[in-house]
Scaffold this motif. Sequence first.
Motif, PDB file in Angstrom:
ATOM      1  N   ALA A  23       0.891  -1.326  -0.128  1.00 48.89           N
ATOM      2  CA  ALA A  23      -0.048  -0.076  -0.073  1.00 48.89           C
ATOM      3  C   ALA A  23       0.929   1.247  -0.004  1.00 48.89           C
ATOM      4  O   ALA A  23       1.794   1.075   0.773  1.00 48.89           O
ATOM      5  CB  ALA A  23      -0.949   0.040   1.139  1.00 48.89           C
ATOM      6  N   THR A  24       0.462   2.195  -0.680  1.00 49.83           N
ATOM      7  CA  THR A  24       1.374   3.655  -0.809  1.00 49.83           C
ATOM      8  C   THR A  24       1.028   4.253   0.444  1.00 49.83           C
ATOM      9  O   THR A  24       1.800   5.035   0.755  1.00 49.83           O
ATOM     10  CB  THR A  24       1.065   4.284  -2.085  1.00 49.83           C
ATOM     11  OG1 THR A  24      -0.478   4.611  -1.958  1.00 49.83           O
ATOM     12  CG2 THR A  24       1.328   3.609  -3.136  1.00 49.83           C
ATOM     13  N   ASP A  25      -0.172   4.178   1.131  1.00 49.12           N
ATOM     14  CA  ASP A  25      -0.660   5.115   2.213  1.00 49.12           C
ATOM     15  C   ASP A  25      -0.501   6.477   1.663  1.00 49.12           C
ATOM     16  O   ASP A  25      -0.531   6.737   0.455  1.00 49.12           O
ATOM     17  CB  ASP A  25       0.298   4.916   3.264  1.00 49.12           C
ATOM     18  CG  ASP A  25      -0.265   3.757   4.289  1.00 49.12           C
ATOM     19  OD1 ASP A  25      -1.236   3.231   3.942  1.00 49.12           O
ATOM     20  OD2 ASP A  25       0.645   3.192   5.012  1.00 49.12           O
ATOM     21  N   GLN A  26      -0.580   7.447   2.715  1.00 51.56           N
ATOM     22  CA  GLN A  26      -0.588   8.755   2.145  1.00 51.56           C
ATOM     23  C   GLN A  26       0.931   9.330   2.154  1.00 51.56           C
ATOM     24  O   GLN A  26       1.844   8.813   2.688  1.00 51.56           O
ATOM     25  CB  GLN A  26      -1.267   9.782   3.155  1.00 51.56           C
ATOM     26  CG  GLN A  26      -0.678  10.057   4.510  1.00 51.56           C
ATOM     27  CD  GLN A  26      -0.663   8.581   5.311  1.00 51.56           C
ATOM     28  OE1 GLN A  26      -1.511   7.794   5.286  1.00 51.56           O
ATOM     29  NE2 GLN A  26       0.468   8.433   5.870  1.00 51.56           N
ATOM     30  N   VAL A  27       1.212  10.398   1.273  1.00 47.98           N
ATOM     31  CA  VAL A  27       2.510  10.808   1.025  1.00 47.98           C
ATOM     32  C   VAL A  27       2.491  12.306   1.064  1.00 47.98           C
ATOM     33  O   VAL A  27       1.368  12.915   0.606  1.00 47.98           O
ATOM     34  CB  VAL A  27       3.356  10.356  -0.345  1.00 47.98           C
ATOM     35  CG1 VAL A  27       3.400   8.972  -0.233  1.00 47.98           C
ATOM     36  CG2 VAL A  27       2.323  10.845  -1.422  1.00 47.98           C
ATOM     37  N   LEU A  31       6.305  15.595  -2.521  1.00 48.89           N
ATOM     38  CA  LEU A  31       6.833  14.688  -2.893  1.00 48.89           C
ATOM     39  C   LEU A  31       6.649  14.340  -4.304  1.00 48.89           C
ATOM     40  O   LEU A  31       7.353  13.772  -5.293  1.00 48.89           O
ATOM     41  CB  LEU A  31       7.058  13.624  -2.188  1.00 48.89           C
ATOM     42  CG  LEU A  31       7.682  13.409  -0.898  1.00 48.89           C
ATOM     43  CD1 LEU A  31       7.718  12.038   0.007  1.00 48.89           C
ATOM     44  CD2 LEU A  31       9.472  13.797  -1.055  1.00 48.89           C
ATOM     45  N   LEU A  32       5.515  14.913  -4.811  1.00 52.36           N
ATOM     46  CA  LEU A  32       4.857  14.224  -5.921  1.00 52.36           C
ATOM     47  C   LEU A  32       5.418  14.920  -7.118  1.00 52.36           C
ATOM     48  O   LEU A  32       5.741  14.465  -8.390  1.00 52.36           O
ATOM     49  CB  LEU A  32       3.333  14.602  -5.955  1.00 52.36           C
ATOM     50  CG  LEU A  32       2.503  13.798  -5.044  1.00 52.36           C
ATOM     51  CD1 LEU A  32       1.055  14.251  -5.052  1.00 52.36           C
ATOM     52  CD2 LEU A  32       2.646  12.398  -5.217  1.00 52.36           C
ATOM     53  N   SER A  33       6.165  16.048  -6.975  1.00 55.25           N
ATOM     54  CA  SER A  33       6.700  16.838  -8.111  1.00 55.25           C
ATOM     55  C   SER A  33       8.354  16.518  -7.970  1.00 55.25           C
ATOM     56  O   SER A  33       9.215  16.998  -8.805  1.00 55.25           O
ATOM     57  CB  SER A  33       6.575  18.097  -8.004  1.00 55.25           C
ATOM     58  OG  SER A  33       7.228  18.776  -6.429  1.00 55.25           O
ATOM     59  N   ARG A  34       8.877  15.470  -7.185  1.00 50.94           N
ATOM     60  CA  ARG A  34      10.206  15.295  -6.931  1.00 50.94           C
ATOM     61  C   ARG A  34      10.373  14.315  -8.089  1.00 50.94           C
ATOM     62  O   ARG A  34       9.739  13.334  -8.378  1.00 50.94           O
ATOM     63  CB  ARG A  34      10.550  14.574  -5.563  1.00 50.94           C
ATOM     64  CG  ARG A  34      12.029  14.149  -5.603  1.00 50.94           C
ATOM     65  CD  ARG A  34      12.202  13.500  -4.396  1.00 50.94           C
ATOM     66  NE  ARG A  34      12.185  14.691  -3.392  1.00 50.94           N
ATOM     67  CZ  ARG A  34      12.494  14.272  -1.718  1.00 50.94           C
ATOM     68  NH1 ARG A  34      12.801  13.380  -1.588  1.00 50.94           N
ATOM     69  NH2 ARG A  34      12.366  15.413  -1.081  1.00 50.94           N
ATOM     70  N   PRO A  35      11.785  14.383  -8.860  1.00 53.59           N
ATOM     71  CA  PRO A  35      12.047  13.425  -9.810  1.00 53.59           C
ATOM     72  C   PRO A  35      12.130  11.937  -9.660  1.00 53.59           C
ATOM     73  O   PRO A  35      12.772  11.828  -8.456  1.00 53.59           O
ATOM     74  CB  PRO A  35      13.210  13.991 -10.392  1.00 53.59           C
ATOM     75  CG  PRO A  35      13.527  15.402 -10.094  1.00 53.59           C
ATOM     76  CD  PRO A  35      12.666  15.504  -8.823  1.00 53.59           C
ATOM     77  N   GLY A  36      11.409  11.169 -10.103  1.00 55.49           N
ATOM     78  CA  GLY A  36      11.530   9.634  -9.942  1.00 55.49           C
ATOM     79  C   GLY A  36      10.431   9.334  -8.994  1.00 55.49           C
ATOM     80  O   GLY A  36      10.526   8.174  -8.610  1.00 55.49           O
ATOM     81  N   PHE A  37       9.511  10.215  -8.562  1.00 52.64           N
ATOM     82  CA  PHE A  37       8.685   9.727  -7.293  1.00 52.64           C
ATOM     83  C   PHE A  37       7.105  10.042  -7.947  1.00 52.64           C
ATOM     84  O   PHE A  37       7.039  11.285  -8.151  1.00 52.64           O
ATOM     85  CB  PHE A  37       8.988  10.762  -6.195  1.00 52.64           C
ATOM     86  CG  PHE A  37       8.008  10.071  -4.858  1.00 52.64           C
ATOM     87  CD1 PHE A  37       8.709   9.286  -4.103  1.00 52.64           C
ATOM     88  CD2 PHE A  37       6.550  10.506  -4.736  1.00 52.64           C
ATOM     89  CE1 PHE A  37       7.837   8.598  -2.912  1.00 52.64           C
ATOM     90  CE2 PHE A  37       6.175   9.764  -3.618  1.00 52.64           C
ATOM     91  CZ  PHE A  37       6.813   9.092  -2.774  1.00 52.64           C
ATOM     92  N   SER A  38       6.353   9.002  -8.161  1.00 54.37           N
ATOM     93  CA  SER A  38       5.149   9.422  -8.861  1.00 54.37           C
ATOM     94  C   SER A  38       3.985   9.316  -7.625  1.00 54.37           C
ATOM     95  O   SER A  38       4.252   9.053  -6.321  1.00 54.37           O
ATOM     96  CB  SER A  38       4.851   8.252  -9.785  1.00 54.37           C
ATOM     97  OG  SER A  38       4.620   6.979  -9.219  1.00 54.37           O
ATOM     98  N   ARG A  39       2.773   9.548  -8.041  1.00 56.96           N
ATOM     99  CA  ARG A  39       1.616   9.550  -7.061  1.00 56.96           C
ATOM    100  C   ARG A  39       1.571   7.971  -6.667  1.00 56.96           C
ATOM    101  O   ARG A  39       0.700   7.715  -5.659  1.00 56.96           O
ATOM    102  CB  ARG A  39       0.378   9.916  -7.559  1.00 56.96           C
ATOM    103  CG  ARG A  39      -0.004   9.229  -9.039  1.00 56.96           C
ATOM    104  CD  ARG A  39      -1.368   9.922  -9.516  1.00 56.96           C
ATOM    105  NE  ARG A  39      -2.057   9.011 -10.511  1.00 56.96           N
ATOM    106  CZ  ARG A  39      -3.014   8.395 -10.287  1.00 56.96           C
ATOM    107  NH1 ARG A  39      -3.543   8.045  -9.061  1.00 56.96           N
ATOM    108  NH2 ARG A  39      -3.562   7.865 -11.581  1.00 56.96           N
TER     109      ARG A  39
END
Length: 208
Positions: A23-27, A31-39
Amino acid sequence: LSGVGDDSSWQVSVRGYDAKWTATDQVPERLLSRPGFSRFGTLDPTAGGDTSRHSVSGQWTRNDRQGGVLRAQAYLMRYDLDLYSNFTYALERPDDGDQFRQQDKRTVGGASLTYARSHGFLDRIARTEVGLQLRHDDARVGLFDTVARRVTNVVRLDDVRQSLTGVYAQTVVEWTPVVGPIAGVRAATLQGRGDAVRLARDSGAGRD
């Protein structure tokens, strides 16, 4: 499996279900705009869980000469759940992280016996049913501190047993093709007991 006789029938069903997931849980939104990190990314890749449910159930039905139907049912089920979550990441335990595990492992058994019969009521067709229902749960439930799904501390661990017994009677009147008022009465009793594995003072029992 099923079978049919002159005035009775029976069937037995076996079911099984297993699932595992992450599970991704909340983030944090930043971080969503950081390179290499998706939703679909996560700060704790070991969050998630696994569960299973296996059961066997049976039913026997008999029709009598008065138009009544006697039905007996019984079931036995084994249920397991381990759920790993991390909502605050490192606020409570900065060194290890805040992941925790919720556990529910239980065996459930139950049975019911009902009798239903159609009859007349004020020039209408009615159907009256009476029944007895039983259920018993035997469970071990717990809450643990974990690191990458490895238990580091037992917060709470309990053995829980609860039994439910109910009797009822109801009548349905076919007043119109779309309207069928129901009148009924039900009485039930629930008894439960929890035994704390670690702290005896957290044990107790109740009835209602």
